[in-house]
Scaffold this motif. Structure first.
Motif, PDB file in Angstrom:
ATOM      1  N   ARG A   1       0.667  -1.137   0.037  1.00 38.03           N
ATOM      2  CA  ARG A   1       0.135  -0.011   0.204  1.00 38.03           C
ATOM      3  C   ARG A   1       0.767   1.324  -0.069  1.00 38.03           C
ATOM      4  O   ARG A   1       0.721   2.208  -0.723  1.00 38.03           O
ATOM      5  CB  ARG A   1      -0.921  -0.052   1.177  1.00 38.03           C
ATOM      6  CG  ARG A   1      -2.263  -0.683   1.179  1.00 38.03           C
ATOM      7  CD  ARG A   1      -3.094  -0.871   2.538  1.00 38.03           C
ATOM      8  NE  ARG A   1      -4.213  -1.569   2.120  1.00 38.03           N
ATOM      9  CZ  ARG A   1      -5.229  -0.912   1.765  1.00 38.03           C
ATOM     10  NH1 ARG A   1      -5.428   0.258   1.362  1.00 38.03           N
ATOM     11  NH2 ARG A   1      -6.441  -1.841   1.577  1.00 38.03           N
TER      12      ARG A   1
ATOM     13  N   LYS B   1      -6.009  -0.397   8.022  1.00 40.09           N
ATOM     14  CA  LYS B   1      -5.233  -0.275   6.713  1.00 40.09           C
ATOM     15  C   LYS B   1      -5.020   1.142   6.388  1.00 40.09           C
ATOM     16  O   LYS B   1      -5.889   1.768   6.629  1.00 40.09           O
ATOM     17  CB  LYS B   1      -6.301  -0.896   5.594  1.00 40.09           C
ATOM     18  CG  LYS B   1      -6.375  -2.442   5.671  1.00 40.09           C
ATOM     19  CD  LYS B   1      -7.607  -2.725   4.676  1.00 40.09           C
ATOM     20  CE  LYS B   1      -8.036  -4.074   4.876  1.00 40.09           C
ATOM     21  NZ  LYS B   1      -9.049  -4.601   3.873  1.00 40.09           N
TER      22      LYS B   1
ATOM     23  N   HIS C   1      -5.278   3.626   4.050  1.00 42.77           N
ATOM     24  CA  HIS C   1      -6.059   3.911   2.630  1.00 42.77           C
ATOM     25  C   HIS C   1      -5.166   4.697   1.710  1.00 42.77           C
ATOM     26  O   HIS C   1      -4.586   5.646   1.917  1.00 42.77           O
ATOM     27  CB  HIS C   1      -7.361   4.379   2.970  1.00 42.77           C
ATOM     28  CG  HIS C   1      -8.352   3.484   3.240  1.00 42.77           C
ATOM     29  ND1 HIS C   1      -9.608   3.700   2.907  1.00 42.77           N
ATOM     30  CD2 HIS C   1      -8.292   2.072   3.866  1.00 42.77           C
ATOM     31  CE1 HIS C   1     -10.203   2.270   2.983  1.00 42.77           C
ATOM     32  NE2 HIS C   1      -9.540   1.555   3.687  1.00 42.77           N
TER      33      HIS C   1
ATOM     34  N   PRO D   1     -17.640   0.207  -5.626  1.00 38.81           N
ATOM     35  CA  PRO D   1     -16.104   0.922  -5.198  1.00 38.81           C
ATOM     36  C   PRO D   1     -14.928   0.013  -5.557  1.00 38.81           C
ATOM     37  O   PRO D   1     -15.002  -1.431  -5.772  1.00 38.81           O
ATOM     38  CB  PRO D   1     -16.383   0.682  -3.765  1.00 38.81           C
ATOM     39  CG  PRO D   1     -17.824   0.741  -3.371  1.00 38.81           C
ATOM     40  CD  PRO D   1     -18.151  -0.152  -4.402  1.00 38.81           C
TER      41      PRO D   1
ATOM     42  N   PRO E   1     -10.719  -0.318  -4.690  1.00 38.44           N
ATOM     43  CA  PRO E   1      -9.543   0.387  -3.810  1.00 38.44           C
ATOM     44  C   PRO E   1      -8.506   1.002  -4.515  1.00 38.44           C
ATOM     45  O   PRO E   1      -8.008   0.511  -5.735  1.00 38.44           O
ATOM     46  CB  PRO E   1      -9.076  -0.838  -2.923  1.00 38.44           C
ATOM     47  CG  PRO E   1      -9.344  -1.966  -3.834  1.00 38.44           C
ATOM     48  CD  PRO E   1     -10.442  -1.713  -4.662  1.00 38.44           C
TER      49      PRO E   1
ATOM     50  N   GLY F   1     -19.740   0.156   3.416  1.00 44.19           N
ATOM     51  CA  GLY F   1     -18.766  -0.440   3.613  1.00 44.19           C
ATOM     52  C   GLY F   1     -18.081  -0.401   5.180  1.00 44.19           C
ATOM     53  O   GLY F   1     -16.816  -0.920   5.081  1.00 44.19           O
TER      54      GLY F   1
ATOM     55  N   LYS G   1     -17.963  -8.506   7.568  1.00 43.55           N
ATOM     56  CA  LYS G   1     -17.078  -7.500   8.105  1.00 43.55           C
ATOM     57  C   LYS G   1     -17.668  -7.079   9.169  1.00 43.55           C
ATOM     58  O   LYS G   1     -18.990  -6.327   8.991  1.00 43.55           O
ATOM     59  CB  LYS G   1     -16.709  -6.540   7.031  1.00 43.55           C
ATOM     60  CG  LYS G   1     -15.859  -5.311   7.747  1.00 43.55           C
ATOM     61  CD  LYS G   1     -15.541  -4.329   6.513  1.00 43.55           C
ATOM     62  CE  LYS G   1     -15.072  -3.083   7.290  1.00 43.55           C
ATOM     63  NZ  LYS G   1     -14.603  -1.951   6.398  1.00 43.55           N
TER      64      LYS G   1
ATOM     65  N   ILE H   1     -13.398  -6.227   3.815  1.00 41.52           N
ATOM     66  CA  ILE H   1     -13.919  -6.426   2.258  1.00 41.52           C
ATOM     67  C   ILE H   1     -12.729  -6.925   1.496  1.00 41.52           C
ATOM     68  O   ILE H   1     -12.869  -7.771   0.786  1.00 41.52           O
ATOM     69  CB  ILE H   1     -14.517  -5.286   1.832  1.00 41.52           C
ATOM     70  CG1 ILE H   1     -16.104  -4.711   2.636  1.00 41.52           C
ATOM     71  CG2 ILE H   1     -15.174  -5.379   0.357  1.00 41.52           C
ATOM     72  CD1 ILE H   1     -16.856  -3.615   2.442  1.00 41.52           C
ATOM     73  N   GLU H   2     -11.893  -6.048   1.458  1.00 44.49           N
ATOM     74  CA  GLU H   2     -10.479  -6.156   0.578  1.00 44.49           C
ATOM     75  C   GLU H   2      -9.669  -7.432   1.503  1.00 44.49           C
ATOM     76  O   GLU H   2      -9.873  -7.787   2.691  1.00 44.49           O
ATOM     77  CB  GLU H   2      -9.711  -5.274   0.445  1.00 44.49           C
ATOM     78  CG  GLU H   2     -10.400  -4.178  -0.449  1.00 44.49           C
ATOM     79  CD  GLU H   2     -10.668  -4.460  -1.955  1.00 44.49           C
ATOM     80  OE1 GLU H   2     -10.273  -5.093  -2.288  1.00 44.49           O
ATOM     81  OE2 GLU H   2     -11.734  -3.625  -2.273  1.00 44.49           O
TER      82      GLU H   2
HETATM   83  P1  XMP Z   1     -12.156  -2.757   3.618  1.00 38.63           P
HETATM   84  O1  XMP Z   1     -11.090  -3.887   3.190  1.00 38.63           O
HETATM   85  O2  XMP Z   1     -11.304  -1.813   4.691  1.00 38.63           O
HETATM   86  O3  XMP Z   1     -12.679  -1.684   2.627  1.00 38.63           O
HETATM   87  O4  XMP Z   1     -13.298  -3.413   4.575  1.00 38.63           O
HETATM   88  C1  XMP Z   1     -13.908  -1.051   2.749  1.00 38.63           C
HETATM   89  C2  XMP Z   1     -14.236  -0.295   1.702  1.00 38.63           C
HETATM   90  O5  XMP Z   1     -12.976   0.444   1.384  1.00 38.63           O
HETATM   91  C3  XMP Z   1     -12.224   0.181   0.039  1.00 38.63           C
HETATM   92  N1  XMP Z   1     -10.767   0.362   0.170  1.00 38.63           N
HETATM   93  C4  XMP Z   1     -10.151   1.211  -0.279  1.00 38.63           C
HETATM   94  N2  XMP Z   1     -10.600   2.481  -1.006  1.00 38.63           N
HETATM   95  N3  XMP Z   1      -8.263   3.275  -1.284  1.00 38.63           N
HETATM   96  C5  XMP Z   1      -9.609   3.298  -1.391  1.00 38.63           C
HETATM   97  O6  XMP Z   1      -9.813   4.211  -2.292  1.00 38.63           O
HETATM   98  C6  XMP Z   1      -7.789   2.029  -0.262  1.00 38.63           C
HETATM   99  O7  XMP Z   1      -6.833   1.894   0.007  1.00 38.63           O
HETATM  100  C7  XMP Z   1      -8.749   1.212   0.096  1.00 38.63           C
HETATM  101  N4  XMP Z   1      -8.806   0.224   0.962  1.00 38.63           N
HETATM  102  C8  XMP Z   1      -9.962  -0.412   0.925  1.00 38.63           C
HETATM  103  C9  XMP Z   1     -12.772  -1.100  -0.254  1.00 38.63           C
HETATM  104  O8  XMP Z   1     -12.823  -1.539  -1.456  1.00 38.63           O
HETATM  105  C10 XMP Z   1     -14.147  -1.004   0.393  1.00 38.63           C
HETATM  106  O9  XMP Z   1     -15.187  -0.643  -0.466  1.00 38.63           O
END
Ligand code: XMP
Length: 520
Positions: A303, A351, A353, A397, A399, A475, A512, A517-518
């Motif tokens: 990341r 994480k 982002h 969405p 990422p 999300g 979740k 999600i990812e």
């Molecule tokens: P997680 O995996 O944290 O994801 O449950 C929640 C929502 O966020 C999106 N996601 C991201 N979106 N940059 C983004 O713009 C990122 O680094 C990133 N990481 C996760 C993921 O697709 C889901 O919709």
């Protein structure tokens, strides 16, 4: 913030509840703009003249201890209607001299039945047969009413569940009207906003378009704006919106990281360049992304590398243009709320982002964030008014780090190609079966564990493809989508038969939390 042009706003004071954002969401749904303030921000606030109502959120603090999160007393004596929710209620009680106690044995978590005791403006048309299902989450309870307050409703466990001071227009509810488990929670907000505070219904996202365009025009004037266009809903709407306001003075940069879904990059580029005739500059950077990601296994490292690289490439490109004053970003309202914290403490980082957050500081550009007052579905509505194609407007969405976080372990071009094919099959089948729009987010991931299979008469030793499809509101929490067995079998067949490199397909059925999600 966004209410500069509007006469009145509703303030939500955030005491750190996990669901404060939902309060803002509900208020918006019923047609009024609100602003979430931390307790530090409210302490500094001087001008209350344009505040038509205040909601005090829940939170982890307790007024039963010596030290608790408080706000200036003067807020309660300005004649502004106040609604306290959970901790907000308890703070009102403490402030006006009532009593709150921690109930060790009679805690209430989850659903409860609320019984009407008296009529109130707050609970008009709220009950069914003088009862209603509400959602509770508390250990502290009000045990003595403050002077001037009366009991409006109770549950079996907490006798003072809704209280009111009619003269001062101050209300408190122990349950959470903002969560969907509280059956008619919306009614409480409607009553508070319209019957008590007397707000007028404000503009909806669709009719905001004109205002947004004219605000951009008067802010930017003849200057240039640069924006990173990814093809996601937010950056696409930002680009179209700013283009409407300043045309060629908007420069869009598309960085091809090689980590997008199959055909997606080219598709997006063509739409914006040819259909919308935007000033789009394309940069092919996939080689450098793969080079830097080589042998990197750690999710956070991946990341960070992707985020930093993006900034470097974008910055280098931006330097080629003269007189750029602004950087446009697709920040949404939930991002603004989430970046604040009631107590100043940071919640644990799950994480990092990837968005272009590091850019403005480095590049000394001013930020322009036209969507910062809106929720995702409102952004989609604005996109519709701008004529944004449905394939982008209603897209799931995706990422920032792209497929790199959907491939466990190190990322190679070969793995990305395999994943793109599997993902393509999965998503196309979702469209074909009219499932795509029922799902919040769906994708194929690659688990680079090789297992043995048999195809024809030969032994195979290939990777496993993981399918993920979730339903969600925002999300933040999510549940897996319940596909039919037939559908899953069909996808599994198609992927294993159609994608060399994969000989096994699994479906992820975790929600979740506890998963995200990812994958990384
Ligand atoms: P997680 O995996 O944290 O994801 O449950 C929640 C929502 O966020 C999106 N996601 C991201 N979106 N940059 C983004 O713009 C990122 O680094 C990133 N990481 C996760 C993921 O697709 C889901 O919709």
């Amino acid at each position: 913030m966004f209410n500069q042009n509007r006469k009145e706003k509703l303030i939500i004071i955030d005491f750190g509840s996990q669901v404060t954002k939902l309060i803002a969401r509900r208020i918006r749904e019923i047609g009024v703009f609100s602003e979430v303030l931390t307790t530090n921000e409210i302490k500094k606030l001087k001008n209350f003249s344009n505040i038509g109502g205040i909601i005090l959120s829940g939170g982890p603090s307790t007024v039963t201890k010596k030290k608790y999160i408080d706000i200036p007393k003067k807020i309660f004596s300005k004649g502004i209607p106040i609604l306290g929710i959970c901790y907000g209620l308890q703070l009102i009680v403490k402030t006006f001299g009532g009593k709150v106690e921690t109930k060790k044995k009679r805690r209430e978590f989850g659903r409860a039945i609320l019984f009407k005791k008296q009529n109130s403006n707050l609970t008009k048309d709220f009950y069914e047969n003088s009862k209603q299902l509400v959602w509770m989450s508390h250990q502290d309870a009000v045990i003595k009413l403050p002077k001037g307050f009366k009991k409006i409703a109770s549950t079996n466990e907490s006798k003072l569940t809704i209280i009111e001071n009619t003269k001062k227009k101050i209300f408190g509810v122990q349950f959470h009207p903002e969560v969907t488990h509280t059956k008619a929670g919306k009614k409480i907000f409607e009553n508070f906003v319209y019957s008590v505070c007397k707000f007028k219904k404000q503009l909806k996202a669709k009719s905001e378009l004109k205002r947004l365009i004219s605000e951009i025009k008067s802010k930017v004037k003849k200057d240039k704006v640069i924006c990173a266009l990814s093809g996601g809903v937010d950056s696409s709407v930002v680009a179209l919106l700013i283009n409407k306001a300043i045309r060629k003075n908007l420069i869009c940069i598309m960085v091809d990281t090689g980590l997008m879904r199959k055909n997606e990059f080219k598709y997006t580029y063509n739409i914006f360049k040819k259909k919308y005739k935007l000033n789009v500059k394309l940069i092919n950077a996939s080689n450098i992304y793969f080079k830097q990601l080589k042998s990197v296994n750690d999710p956070e490292k991946k990341r960070k590398i992707i985020g930093k690289l993006f900034i470097r490439i974008f910055e280098k490109e931006a330097k080629k243009y003269k007189n750029i004053k602004y950087l446009a970003q697709g920040t949404l309202y939930p991002d603004i709320i989430e970046s604040k914290s009631a107590t100043g403490s940071k919640s644990s980082k799950i994480k990092s982002h990837h968005n272009v957050g590091g850019l403005p500081k480095k590049m000394k550009l001013k930020l322009i964030e036209p969507l910062k007052d809106f929720f995702k579905d409102e952004v989609r509505t604005i996109g519709k008014s701008l004529g944004l194609v449905n394939s982008i407007r209603k897209k799931h969405p995706f990422p920032g780090p792209g497929l790199a976080i959907r491939i466990i372990g190190n990322v190679t071009l070969q793995k990305v190609k395999i994943l793109q094919e599997a993902d393509y099959i999965f998503i196309n089948e979702l469209y074909k079966h009219n499932l795509y729009h029922k799902i919040w987010q769906a994708y194929a991931g690659l688990l680079p564990i090789k297992t043995v299979g048999v195809m024809g008469d030969s032994r195979t030793y290939e990777y496993t493809c993981l399918l993920r499809a979730v339903i969600s509101q925002d999300g933040m929490t999510a549940d897996y989508f319940n596909f039919s067995k037939d559908f899953l079998s069909k996808i599994s067949n198609k992927i294993v038969n159609g994608v060399p490199g994969i000989n096994r397909v699994v479906y992820d059925i975790t929600s979740k939390p506890p998963s995200t999600i990812e994958l990384e």
